[in-house]
Write an enzyme that holds these catalytic residues in place. Structure first.
Site, PDB file in Angstrom:
ATOM      1  N   PRO A 184       0.744  -1.261   0.021  1.00 15.05           N
ATOM      2  CA  PRO A 184       0.005  -0.078   0.189  1.00 15.05           C
ATOM      3  C   PRO A 184       0.716   1.249   0.120  1.00 15.05           C
ATOM      4  O   PRO A 184       1.782   1.429   0.701  1.00 15.05           O
ATOM      5  CB  PRO A 184      -0.882  -0.132   1.224  1.00 15.05           C
ATOM      6  N   HIS A 185       0.604   2.110  -1.000  1.00  9.27           N
ATOM      7  CA  HIS A 185       1.315   3.402  -0.910  1.00  9.27           C
ATOM      8  C   HIS A 185       0.523   4.490  -1.628  1.00  9.27           C
ATOM      9  O   HIS A 185      -0.689   4.289  -2.230  1.00  9.27           O
ATOM     10  CB  HIS A 185       2.499   3.130  -1.850  1.00  9.27           C
ATOM     11  N   GLY A 186       0.921   5.808  -1.358  1.00  8.02           N
ATOM     12  CA  GLY A 186       0.236   6.845  -1.831  1.00  8.02           C
ATOM     13  C   GLY A 186       1.166   8.005  -1.938  1.00  8.02           C
ATOM     14  O   GLY A 186       2.330   8.148  -1.370  1.00  8.02           O
TER      15      GLY A 186
END
Lengths: 149, 560
Positions: free
Chosen positions: A66-68
């Site tokens: 998960p990344h952003g």
């Protein structure tokens, strides 16, 4: 690349508790807040969920990334967590995920952001290496394992 | 009484200084004007000559540039053209075909040439083949020295009867120094720089250069002692030799160890132009230091290039120096051609011819044999022998030293020039010819390179592929990768950062990524993120005004 520059002993965890995709993401962000790495919890969560909406970051063989991107952080913030029981993360192969690598990077600033994700992914690319990581009992053990190479 | 005299003296001194400044100021302007006109002629003629050789004779432009130099040099047309107020266009200057200023520019060009040659060397391959390279260099050196020296002793009626005769020693050492520059440029033109043969030739030439200069230092020492009628002082020779070898070994090792640290410090400037200029400055610095240590300047430049070749800056530097290279390097070859004096060569033509033939055989056999005994087949060994064939600037410089110090006479100097010209002119076409056909490696050594993964993405149209290629390149640059555009038929980009290197190729509506397995994660992840960002773009186009509305906005009022 030198993972020591990005990871620290208080951003690697062996004991993630949440049992859902949303729960895991929120727990990791909350722990980054308490570690003092993030101040704007909501903005970060929004960025990560926005990316998950486009395509799940649950990969294969128990790994999720998960990344952003958000300007709520000034430089790359990264964390690695384990939930040995496994969590449904809408992964490509449908298997529950046990290893979570999270990165939050600034929108405009240049830097090796994806390269960090890629480097950790490369380190745990082989089953034997994932088993070693999952066998870690303490936060420090993970830190040593990932940064010792 | 004393005071006026003192004042008078001061006045006189002042006047003298002013006159001197005026005189020198005038002559400097004059010299520069002459130099600029010379450069104008050299650049235009060399470039056209290079083009003609390439276009009509299918030979490398190097040869055309050399030939142009022979035509416009002081011993040919250049010596006949009289410029009003300036004198002869190209005049002989103390036995040298070029003025100091012009030779200085040629020297700068040779430094750029060797710096880029070092940069283009694949160091991993260099180290893999350097054992072979050292044997190749040493073999060529021993064969060339012994044959050159031996011929002088065997030739009748030239007054040389001892192997240790200074003139004989010089004929030996002149035929040693391979000019890697000419070969390097041909390898670059033919894209063979990174081939096993190319790497071995360049490695061999480095050994050849270092050992050649060491040999020169030793020969100079021996010549001096024997000219004084004394015995050879081995202690001194040992010191000179140790200094030369030590410089190369120590500086290369230091360069390799610190290259990453130096480049990361330089990168703090953030501007590529500044970074490239500083790196070039470092190359000049090392070139100067090499000369101070008794080696040739070009060795220092080559070492700097070699040290930087492993960093991600290598392609940026090459790219930025390309323009300078294209203009300056032809000047170097043209000036080399200008050095050829046909009239001096007449009386020693037969000796020169035999000396040249031996110079060819000595390198083809001396370098080819060690290559054949190690990794290469006959084809590969021949390529290496021919690659080591040309003697160029170093041979001429050594011959110049010999002439200046009175060890060799004008005749032997002419022979040296003849040998240099013949080997230099023969090598390019032979080398180009020899590179036709298959691998030069022995069968069992072919392949074995690290595994490359090919990722192919196909899009509905060429426009979208091009658009995504640009997005992908920008994303890579945001990740601090250096993206280098290669001048090939298909749009091709080399992506570099530290140890990671891969290529992006646009093939019609397909995007092809060739990446070593170990680095595929980063390429795949960045590609994925860019693909996903397309959805943002599609979303945002929905928010645009209707195309009709926009179109009528653009066109309204045009026809009142």
């Amino acid at each position: 690349m030198n993972l020591k520059k990005v990871l620290s002993p208080n951003t690697v965890w062996v004991d993630l508790k949440a049992d859902s995709k949303q729960g895991i993401i929120e727990e990791m962000v909350d722990r980054l807040v308490s570690a003092g790495k993030i101040s704007e919890r909501e903005a970060v969560l929004e960025a990560v969920f926005e990316r998950e909406e486009k395509m799940s970051t649950g990969m294969q063989n128990g790994v999720a990334i998960p990344h952003g991107k958000t300007d709520a952080v000034k430089s790359l913030v990264a964390a690695v967590g384990l939930n040995k029981a496994g969590v449904d993360f809408d992964s490509m192969d449908g298997l529950p995920c046990t290893i979570f690598i999270m990165t939050i990077s600034p929108l405009k600033r240049r830097g090796p952001h994806m390269q960090f994700l890629a480097e950790v992914s490369r380190l745990i690319g082989q089953p034997a290496e994932r088993e070693k990581l999952l066998a870690c009992q303490t936060h420090n053990e993970i830190y040593e394992l990932l940064t010792g190479k | 009484m004393h005071e006026p005299a003192a004042t008078n003296l001061v006045h006189q001194a002042g006047e003298v200084a002013a006159h001197a400044a005026e005189a020198s100021g005038h002559s400097i302007t004059h010299m520069m004007m002459h130099l600029i006109l010379q450069l104008a002629v050299i650049i235009i003629v060399a470039k056209i000559g290079g083009y003609l050789f390439q276009r009509f004779l299918k030979m490398p432009s190097v040869l055309g540039e050399l030939a142009s130099g022979m035509v416009i040099g002081p011993y040919a047309l250049g010596g006949m053209i009289d410029l009003p107020g300036l004198g002869v266009l190209f005049a002989e200057n103390a036995g040298f075909a070029a003025s100091a200023e012009l030779y200085g520019i040629a020297t700068l060009a040779s430094i750029i040439l060797l710096f880029l040659a070092g940069l283009e060397t694949d160091l991993a391959a260099f180290l893999r083949y350097s054992v072979v390279g050292s044997f190749v260099g040493l073999g060529g050196l021993v064969f060339a020295f012994v044959l050159g020296d031996g011929l002088a002793v065997m030739w009748p009626d030239n007054g040389i009867d001892s192997f240790m005769d200074p003139a004989a020693l010089f004929l030996g050492v002149i035929s040693v120094a391979t000019s890697v520059g000419i070969t390097a440029r041909i390898l670059a033109e033919k894209r063979k720089m990174a081939s096993p043969e190319g790497v071995t030739i360049l490695a061999g030439a480095v050994f050849d250069d270092v050992l050649g200069i060491v040999t020169l230092a030793i020969v100079m020492g021996m010549a001096k002692v024997s000219m004084d009628g004394g015995e050879v002082n081995w202690g001194e020779i040992g010191i000179i030799a140790a200094k030369a070898v030590g410089f190369f070994v120590i500086v290369t090792s230091l360069g390799l160890i610190f290259a990453r640290k130096i480049t990361s410090a330089i990168k703090k400037f953030k501007s590529t132009e500044i970074i490239v200029a500083i790196c070039f400055g470092l190359a000049l610095l090392l070139a100067g230091l090499a000369e101070m240590a008794g080696l040739a300047m070009i060795i220092g430049a080559y070492i700097m290039g070699l040290a930087l070749s492993r960093t991600d800056l290598a392609h940026e530097i090459e790219h930025h120096l390309e323009g300078v290279y294209n203009i300056l390097v032809p000047i170097f070859f043209c000036v080399m051609g200008m050095m050829v004096d046909f009239s001096v060569m007449k009386p020693v033509l037969v000796f020169g011819a035999v000396y040249s033939i031996l110079a060819i055989f000595s390198k083809v056999l001396g370098c080819g044999l060690p290559a054949f005994l190690t990794k290469f087949n006959l084809r590969g060994s021949l390529r290496i022998g021919l690659g080591m064939l040309p003697r160029g600037e170093v041979a001429l410089i050594i011959a110049g030293i010999g002439l200046a110090s009175g060890i060799i006479d004008q005749g032997i100097f002419g022979v040296s020039i003849m040998m240099t010209v013949i080997t230099t002119m023969l090598a390019p076409p032979l080398l180009v010819k020899s590179f036709e056909g298959g691998s030069g490696l022995r069968k069992e050594l072919e392949g074995g390179s690290e595994e490359i993964e090919t990722i192919i993405l196909e899009f509905p149209s060429r426009d979208i592929t091009e658009f995504l290629l640009h997005r992908f390149i920008r994303a890579l640059q945001d990740e601090e990768f250096f993206v280098h555009h290669l001048h090939t038929d298909q749009p091709t980009h080399r992506v570099l950062k530290d140890d990671i290197a891969f290529t992006l190729i646009q093939d019609g509506n397909k995007l092809q990524v060739n990446v070593p397995s170990a680095n595929q994660h980063v390429a795949r992840m960045i590609l994925l993120e860019e693909l996903l960002s397309l959805s943002d773009l599609l979303e945002s186009t929905k928010q645009m005004k209707g195309l009709d509305e926009m179109g009528s906005d653009l066109m309204s009022g045009l026809f009142a």
